[in-house]
Design a protein around this motif. Structure first.
Motif, mmCIF file in Angstrom:
data_model
loop_
_atom_site.group_PDB
_atom_site.id
_atom_site.type_symbol
_atom_site.label_atom_id
_atom_site.label_comp_id
_atom_site.label_asym_id
_atom_site.label_seq_id
_atom_site.Cartn_x
_atom_site.Cartn_y
_atom_site.Cartn_z
ATOM 1 N N HIS A 37 0.799 -1.087 -0.126
ATOM 2 C CA HIS A 37 -0.086 -0.118 0.007
ATOM 3 C C HIS A 37 0.940 1.226 -0.080
ATOM 4 N N ARG A 38 0.319 2.362 -0.332
ATOM 5 C CA ARG A 38 1.056 3.544 -0.346
ATOM 6 C C ARG A 38 0.097 4.882 0.556
ATOM 7 N N GLN A 39 0.783 5.779 0.919
ATOM 8 C CA GLN A 39 0.124 6.744 1.578
ATOM 9 C C GLN A 39 0.892 8.178 1.079
ATOM 10 N N ALA A 40 0.278 8.769 0.138
ATOM 11 C CA ALA A 40 0.720 10.187 -0.454
ATOM 12 C C ALA A 40 0.420 11.231 0.709
ATOM 13 N N PRO A 41 1.268 12.183 0.913
ATOM 14 C CA PRO A 41 0.788 13.390 1.770
ATOM 15 C C PRO A 41 -0.723 13.819 1.579
ATOM 16 N N GLY A 42 -1.392 13.899 2.771
ATOM 17 C CA GLY A 42 -2.800 14.382 2.919
ATOM 18 C C GLY A 42 -3.570 13.523 2.277
#
Length: 115
Positions: A37-42
């Motif tokens: 999974h990934r999480q971008a800023p905001g």
């Protein structure tokens, strides 16, 4: 004790490549589906790629044709080969276990793609 240790992140120019690795311990790796999974800023965390215990793969639409998930059961490792990287691929990438031993995550590795 379950541990997932990611590595391979870094800073790369658009169009470049990175290979992420995730080494697992404390689980029966070969029977578990694994994923990135990934999480971008905001933004919320999103599924990037998933691989079943039998090797069947699925991908988020924006990475199809550019990313490849694979696994080596002997090394208890799942990989994410990322090619043709784009600035929108920037984020923290997390390795996770998706069953039958659910709910385990690594600490994440930062991927930054510059334009």
């Amino acid at each position: 004790q379950v541990q997932l240790v990611e590595s391979g992140g870094g800073l790369v120019q658009a169009g470049g490549s990175l290979r992420l690795s995730c080494v697992a311990s404390g689980i029966i790796f070969s029977i578990n589906a694994m994923g990135w999974h990934r999480q971008a800023p905001g933004k919320q965390r999103e599924l990037v790629a998933h691989i079943t215990s039998s090797g069947r793969t699925t991908y988020e639409d924006s990475v199809k044709g550019r990313f490849t998930i694979s696994r080596d059961n002997g090394k208890k490792t799942v990989y994410l080969q990322m090619n043709s990287l784009k600035p929108e691929d920037t984020g923290v990438y997390y390795c996770g276990v998706f069953g039958p031993e659910n709910g385990y995550w690594g600490q994440g590795t930062q991927v930054t793609v510059s334009s």
